[in-house]
Design a protein around this motif. Sequence first.
Motif, mmCIF file in Angstrom:
data_model
loop_
_atom_site.group_PDB
_atom_site.id
_atom_site.type_symbol
_atom_site.label_atom_id
_atom_site.label_comp_id
_atom_site.label_asym_id
_atom_site.label_seq_id
_atom_site.Cartn_x
_atom_site.Cartn_y
_atom_site.Cartn_z
ATOM 1 N N VAL A 42 15.995 2.253 -43.719
ATOM 2 C CA VAL A 42 14.814 2.566 -44.528
ATOM 3 C C VAL A 42 14.998 2.129 -45.976
ATOM 4 C CG1 VAL A 42 13.413 4.462 -45.441
ATOM 5 C CG2 VAL A 42 14.093 4.461 -43.037
ATOM 6 N N GLY A 43 16.224 2.257 -46.486
ATOM 7 C CA GLY A 43 16.466 1.904 -47.880
ATOM 8 C C GLY A 43 16.240 0.436 -48.182
ATOM 9 N N GLY A 44 16.234 -0.408 -47.152
ATOM 10 C CA GLY A 44 16.000 -1.830 -47.358
ATOM 11 C C GLY A 44 14.559 -2.248 -47.173
ATOM 12 N N ILE A 45 13.675 -1.284 -46.856
ATOM 13 C CA ILE A 45 12.249 -1.594 -46.705
ATOM 14 C C ILE A 45 11.609 -1.615 -48.084
ATOM 15 C CG2 ILE A 45 10.061 -0.789 -45.750
ATOM 16 C CD1 ILE A 45 11.638 0.387 -43.421
ATOM 17 N N LEU A 46 10.887 -2.674 -48.383
ATOM 18 C CA LEU A 46 10.426 -2.895 -49.751
ATOM 19 C C LEU A 46 9.237 -2.034 -50.146
ATOM 20 C CD1 LEU A 46 10.716 -6.774 -49.765
ATOM 21 C CD2 LEU A 46 12.278 -5.138 -50.791
ATOM 22 N N GLY A 47 8.280 -1.858 -49.253
ATOM 23 C CA GLY A 47 7.060 -1.152 -49.617
ATOM 24 C C GLY A 47 6.125 -2.027 -50.424
ATOM 25 N N TYR A 48 4.852 -1.682 -50.440
ATOM 26 C CA TYR A 48 3.846 -2.462 -51.150
ATOM 27 C C TYR A 48 3.519 -1.834 -52.498
ATOM 28 C CZ TYR A 48 2.727 -5.277 -47.045
ATOM 29 O OH TYR A 48 2.793 -6.158 -45.998
ATOM 30 N N SER A 49 3.250 -2.685 -53.450
ATOM 31 C CA SER A 49 2.667 -2.226 -54.707
ATOM 32 C C SER A 49 1.257 -2.788 -54.794
ATOM 33 C CB SER A 49 3.511 -2.691 -55.896
ATOM 34 O OG SER A 49 3.591 -4.101 -55.922
ATOM 35 N N GLN A 50 0.359 -2.046 -55.398
ATOM 36 C CA GLN A 50 -1.047 -2.417 -55.455
ATOM 37 C C GLN A 50 -1.471 -2.687 -56.901
ATOM 38 O OE1 GLN A 50 -2.729 -2.880 -52.740
ATOM 39 N NE2 GLN A 50 -1.185 -2.061 -51.338
ATOM 40 N N PRO A 51 -2.536 -3.467 -57.088
ATOM 41 C CA PRO A 51 -2.977 -3.767 -58.464
ATOM 42 C C PRO A 51 -3.334 -2.525 -59.267
ATOM 43 C CG PRO A 51 -4.038 -5.234 -56.892
ATOM 44 C CD PRO A 51 -3.332 -4.184 -56.086
ATOM 45 N N HIS A 52 -3.905 -1.483 -58.604
ATOM 46 C CA HIS A 52 -4.338 -0.302 -59.332
ATOM 47 C C HIS A 52 -3.212 0.691 -59.586
ATOM 48 C CE1 HIS A 52 -4.682 0.684 -55.014
ATOM 49 N NE2 HIS A 52 -4.365 1.912 -55.387
ATOM 50 N N ARG A 53 -2.014 0.421 -59.048
ATOM 51 C CA ARG A 53 -0.867 1.296 -59.276
ATOM 52 C C ARG A 53 0.102 0.607 -60.216
ATOM 53 N NH1 ARG A 53 0.209 2.555 -53.462
ATOM 54 N NH2 ARG A 53 2.100 1.351 -53.799
ATOM 55 N N PRO A 54 0.806 1.356 -61.029
ATOM 56 C CA PRO A 54 1.840 0.735 -61.859
ATOM 57 C C PRO A 54 2.881 0.049 -60.968
ATOM 58 C CG PRO A 54 1.402 2.978 -62.572
ATOM 59 C CD PRO A 54 0.666 2.792 -61.276
ATOM 60 N N ILE A 55 3.247 -1.173 -61.333
ATOM 61 C CA ILE A 55 4.256 -1.889 -60.570
ATOM 62 C C ILE A 55 5.602 -1.204 -60.758
ATOM 63 C CG2 ILE A 55 5.493 -4.073 -60.350
ATOM 64 C CD1 ILE A 55 2.683 -4.237 -59.325
ATOM 65 N N CYS A 56 6.281 -0.944 -59.669
ATOM 66 C CA CYS A 56 7.621 -0.394 -59.761
ATOM 67 C C CYS A 56 8.478 -1.051 -58.695
ATOM 68 C CB CYS A 56 7.624 1.127 -59.587
ATOM 69 S SG CYS A 56 6.967 1.686 -58.015
ATOM 70 N N HIS A 57 9.736 -1.190 -58.967
ATOM 71 C CA HIS A 57 10.626 -1.781 -57.992
ATOM 72 C C HIS A 57 12.017 -1.232 -58.209
ATOM 73 C CE1 HIS A 57 11.709 -4.266 -61.445
ATOM 74 N NE2 HIS A 57 12.810 -4.566 -60.812
ATOM 75 N N THR A 58 12.822 -1.310 -57.168
ATOM 76 C CA THR A 58 14.216 -0.925 -57.281
ATOM 77 C C THR A 58 15.042 -2.181 -57.483
ATOM 78 O OG1 THR A 58 13.858 0.930 -55.773
ATOM 79 C CG2 THR A 58 16.133 0.226 -56.126
ATOM 80 N N PRO A 59 15.839 -2.249 -58.539
ATOM 81 C CA PRO A 59 16.683 -3.433 -58.734
ATOM 82 C C PRO A 59 17.552 -3.716 -57.516
ATOM 83 C CG PRO A 59 16.681 -2.068 -60.705
ATOM 84 C CD PRO A 59 15.955 -1.287 -59.636
ATOM 85 N N ILE A 60 17.813 -4.985 -57.278
ATOM 86 C CA ILE A 60 18.548 -5.408 -56.096
ATOM 87 C C ILE A 60 19.867 -4.653 -55.952
ATOM 88 C CG2 ILE A 60 19.848 -7.367 -55.154
ATOM 89 C CD1 ILE A 60 17.533 -9.166 -56.135
ATOM 90 N N SER A 61 20.587 -4.510 -57.033
ATOM 91 C CA SER A 61 21.912 -3.901 -56.969
ATOM 92 C C SER A 61 21.879 -2.412 -56.654
ATOM 93 C CB SER A 61 22.650 -4.122 -58.290
ATOM 94 O OG SER A 61 21.936 -3.524 -59.359
ATOM 95 N N GLN A 62 20.702 -1.774 -56.780
ATOM 96 C CA GLN A 62 20.616 -0.334 -56.558
ATOM 97 C C GLN A 62 20.168 0.038 -55.148
ATOM 98 O OE1 GLN A 62 18.412 1.682 -59.663
ATOM 99 N NE2 GLN A 62 19.435 0.521 -61.292
ATOM 100 N N LEU A 63 20.037 -0.954 -54.260
ATOM 101 C CA LEU A 63 19.661 -0.673 -52.880
ATOM 102 C C LEU A 63 20.870 -0.371 -51.992
ATOM 103 C CD1 LEU A 63 16.875 -3.322 -52.150
ATOM 104 C CD2 LEU A 63 16.597 -0.883 -52.575
ATOM 105 N N VAL A 64 22.079 -0.533 -52.513
ATOM 106 C CA VAL A 64 23.282 -0.294 -51.717
ATOM 107 C C VAL A 64 23.355 1.186 -51.345
ATOM 108 C CG1 VAL A 64 25.795 -0.433 -51.662
ATOM 109 C CG2 VAL A 64 24.467 -2.175 -52.902
ATOM 110 N N PRO A 65 23.506 1.514 -50.041
ATOM 111 C CA PRO A 65 23.542 2.923 -49.623
ATOM 112 C C PRO A 65 24.786 3.638 -50.147
ATOM 113 C CG PRO A 65 23.119 1.451 -47.765
ATOM 114 C CD PRO A 65 23.554 0.591 -48.905
ATOM 115 N N PRO A 66 24.719 4.948 -50.316
ATOM 116 C CA PRO A 66 25.887 5.725 -50.757
ATOM 117 C C PRO A 66 27.063 5.524 -49.801
ATOM 118 C CG PRO A 66 23.896 7.055 -50.873
ATOM 119 C CD PRO A 66 23.515 5.798 -50.160
#
Length: 308
Positions: A42-66
């Motif tokens: 699940v942690g590697g699923i990107l999810g969608y961002s929409q024009p009416h929502r503030p763009i947010c993303h997780t930096p590549i290096s922060q997707l590594v699981p605990p």
Amino acid sequence: MLRVPKAGIIYNDIKPVARRTAEEIADKLRGYGWDVCLTTGVGGILGYSQPHRPICHTPISQLVPPGFDRDMAFGIVLGGDGTVLAAFRQVAPCGIPLLTVNTGHMGFLTETYLNHLPQAIEALMQDNYVVEERAMLTVQVWRNEALVWEALCLNEMVLHREPLTSMCHFEIELGAHTPVDIAADGVIISTPTGSTAYSLSAGGPVIAPGVPVLQLVPICPHSLASRALVFADTEPVTIFPANSNPLVMVVDGNAGCAILPDDRVRVLRSPYAARFIRLRPNEFLHVLREKLGWGLPHVAKPTSVELP
């Protein structure tokens, strides 16, 4: 003091067989004295961002699981191609090699099957395998000179029109070359690994995994002159959508974000690689034949028989 060997397991938690097998493998490895970390894809699923929502993303290096780090000897992925893509997005920054086990359908990216898992685990324990590296892409969205979204990509990045909008125009820069203009329903930037995915369906060529190139494939282009282009993977790609309507960007067929008219999309070879564990020599043409039917002998139609 001897260091305890460490392994990771990433599984598709939607599939009960994947969850159950993950727990069985973890118990077995722990019985051999290994430290085992489990997580879902699940942690590697990107999810969608929409024009009416503030763009947010997780930096590549922060997707590594605990618990996953460079001390990990290997990881095991249980799922289909989607789980494999998500898993490499999670662990590629750590350089962890992954054994991919098919619990899905096509399994084009998987190395082995559940019924061969005991032998595969034995090979891992004995270091009886090789690691094949596949190129990945870094995909970025820039807005007003600010990086607003980024992701790792193993197959392809697709930029296409919204439903019910007209044909799109794209101004595309390849490295330091003169920009080109393409009119089409969309464009695909693909790795060699992704050449057998969406870009193949859109008319692009199949590229062997070890070739250091990328490809640009227009989707339903307006001009006969706009065809697939293969170029060196040292060339970064910048795409300017010359349209009045927002577009949609999808990465690895998973998710992505809305692209506004003044945005620019930048695609370049990632410094991180997807490291596949191979239990046998990787015969690419055999995989093409087995999974896609490439090179199968032609079978003539039966001769028609005249009725008396």
